[in-house]
Scaffold this active site. Structure first.
Site, short mmCIF file in Angstrom:
data_model
loop_
_atom_site.label_atom_id
_atom_site.label_comp_id
_atom_site.label_asym_id
_atom_site.label_seq_id
_atom_site.Cartn_x
_atom_site.Cartn_y
_atom_site.Cartn_z
N SER A 1 59.10 16.56 66.65
CA SER A 1 57.65 16.38 66.45
C SER A 1 56.93 17.63 66.93
O SER A 1 57.44 18.36 67.79
CB SER A 1 57.17 15.18 67.27
OG SER A 1 55.76 15.13 67.30
N TYR B 1 56.57 10.04 74.72
CA TYR B 1 56.99 10.42 73.36
C TYR B 1 57.33 11.92 73.31
O TYR B 1 58.38 12.32 72.78
CB TYR B 1 55.85 10.09 72.41
CG TYR B 1 56.09 10.39 70.95
CD1 TYR B 1 56.73 9.46 70.13
CD2 TYR B 1 55.67 11.59 70.38
CE1 TYR B 1 56.94 9.72 68.79
CE2 TYR B 1 55.89 11.86 69.05
CZ TYR B 1 56.52 10.93 68.25
OH TYR B 1 56.72 11.20 66.91
P1 NAI Z 1 57.40 4.76 60.29
O1 NAI Z 1 57.00 3.77 61.33
O2 NAI Z 1 56.75 4.74 58.96
O3 NAI Z 1 59.00 4.69 60.08
C1 NAI Z 1 59.88 4.57 61.17
C2 NAI Z 1 61.05 3.72 60.74
O4 NAI Z 1 61.98 3.67 61.84
C3 NAI Z 1 60.66 2.26 60.42
O5 NAI Z 1 61.22 1.85 59.19
C4 NAI Z 1 61.25 1.48 61.58
O6 NAI Z 1 61.67 0.14 61.22
C5 NAI Z 1 62.44 2.34 61.96
N1 NAI Z 1 62.91 2.08 63.32
C6 NAI Z 1 62.16 1.92 64.44
N2 NAI Z 1 62.95 1.65 65.48
C7 NAI Z 1 64.23 1.66 65.02
C8 NAI Z 1 65.48 1.45 65.62
N3 NAI Z 1 65.59 1.15 66.93
N4 NAI Z 1 66.60 1.55 64.86
C9 NAI Z 1 66.50 1.82 63.53
N5 NAI Z 1 65.34 2.01 62.91
C10 NAI Z 1 64.21 1.92 63.65
O7 NAI Z 1 57.19 6.17 60.99
P2 NAI Z 1 57.32 7.68 60.48
O8 NAI Z 1 56.01 8.30 60.71
O9 NAI Z 1 57.95 7.76 59.16
O10 NAI Z 1 58.30 8.25 61.60
C11 NAI Z 1 59.58 8.77 61.32
C12 NAI Z 1 59.92 9.75 62.40
O11 NAI Z 1 58.99 10.83 62.37
C13 NAI Z 1 59.87 9.20 63.82
O12 NAI Z 1 60.94 9.71 64.57
C14 NAI Z 1 58.55 9.75 64.34
O13 NAI Z 1 58.54 9.82 65.74
C15 NAI Z 1 58.51 11.08 63.67
N6 NAI Z 1 57.21 11.72 63.57
C16 NAI Z 1 56.19 11.13 62.88
C17 NAI Z 1 54.96 11.77 62.79
C18 NAI Z 1 53.80 11.19 62.05
O14 NAI Z 1 52.68 11.73 62.17
N7 NAI Z 1 53.96 10.13 61.28
C19 NAI Z 1 54.73 13.08 63.44
C20 NAI Z 1 55.87 13.61 64.11
C21 NAI Z 1 57.06 12.95 64.16
#
Ligand code: NAI
Length: 265
Positions: A145, A158
């Site tokens: 991130s 985080y």
């Molecule tokens: P999102 O919430 O849309 O998707 C995250 C997915 O991970 C969900 O489908 C959820 O069910 C799954 N998940 C959560 N805990 C889990 C576990 N213990 N085991 C397996 N799956 C699990 O979020 P997004 O934004 O797509 O995030 C994806 C990655 O990107 C994350 O690592 C987040 O920290 C990172 N990120 C996101 C940013 C943003 O602005 N959206 C910015 C920087 C990093």
């Protein structure tokens, strides 16, 4: 890149939503067979449905990335189903409970966020690397991130976990470069996903704030991150390993710089 990954096998965690789903869809469109891993069954199955509707090949595996046995089984299932593992995208993550100064952080929040966002990436790499060593190569991308690269007030838990992801990524790149395995990270800025929508609840002005802070003047889309992830996995990035690549519309480029126009006012 359509068809370029034909015959290859990709594994994406957190593929039931956001950045993970967009990446799984793009891997499939590029020709790879995809293991769609997520804790959320509905989201994961929906991603698989979209890939199959698009003519691709995907299998859903329910997996909690914080569970060692789940992660081992996820990699084993991929190899049983598709015979190998060429690309692994360790992306699953949660935001935890932001909005607290370090002295006010709860231990449970620290433990849960680190179990998923940091230990989950280590567990993923551990089993993916073992398979890639057996087959003689592969590529891994981890989701860090922008928060990994600077101090992050009220987001220490985080940010610390994501800094750990960058460190693990660079170390793995060094340890396995001679074995034909490349390991990189993406550092997204603010990306419009379900996670971002949840953050709006705590910080309602966040989208406008980020749009203003980001030189390109807008937040990003999951597809813009997916493009970079798939490129990092592809042979087009064959000499790229050990990088933590910002995908942030320039957010991190000028952290100490005044915005355009300041000084001439
Ligand atoms: P999102 O919430 O849309 O998707 C995250 C997915 O991970 C969900 O489908 C959820 O069910 C799954 N998940 C959560 N805990 C889990 C576990 N213990 N085991 C397996 N799956 C699990 O979020 P997004 O934004 O797509 O995030 C994806 C990655 O990107 C994350 O690592 C987040 O920290 C990172 N990120 C996101 C940013 C943003 O602005 N959206 C910015 C920087 C990093």
């Amino acid at each position: 890149m359509a068809g370029q990954m034909k015959g290859k096998v990709a594994l994406v965690t957190g593929a039931g939503s956001g950045i993970g789903r967009a990446s799984a869809l793009l891997f499939a469109r590029t020709g790879a067979k995809v293991t769609v891993a997520d804790l959320a069954v509905d989201g994961g199955e929906e991603t698989v449905r979209r890939i199959r509707d698009d003519g691709g090949d995907a299998t859903f595996v329910r997996c909690d990335v914080a569970s060692a046995s789940d992660v081992e089984a996820m990699v084993a299932r991929t190899v049983e189903t598709y015979g190998r593992l060429d690309y692994a995208f360790n992306n699953a993550g949660i935001e935890g409970t932001p909005g607290h100064l370090i002295a006010d952080v709860q231990e449970e929040d620290w433990d849960r966020v680190h179990a998923i966002n940091l230990k989950g990436v280590w567990l993923g790499m551990k089993h993916e690397l073992r398979q890639m060593l057996r087959q003689g190569g592969g590529t891994i991308v981890n989701t860090a991130s922008a928060a990994a690269l600077v101090g992050w007030p009220e987001g220490s838990v985080y940010a610390a976990a994501k800094s750990g992801v960058v460190s693990l990524t660079k170390t793995a790149a060094l340890e396995y470069a001679s074995k034909g395995i490349r390991v990189n990270a993406v550092c997204p800025g603010f990306i419009h996903t379900a996670m971002a929508e949840r953050m709006f609840v705590t910080y309602p002005t966040l989208p406008q704030l980020y749009a203003k802070m980001t030189p390109t003047g807008r937040v990003g889309t999951p597809e813009e991150v997916a493009d970079v992830v798939v490129w990092l996995c592809s042979d087009a990035a064959s000499f790229v390993t050990g990088v933590a690549l910002s995908v942030d519309g320039g957010l991190m480029a000028g952290q100490a710089a005044p915005p355009v126009g300041v000084g001439s006012e």
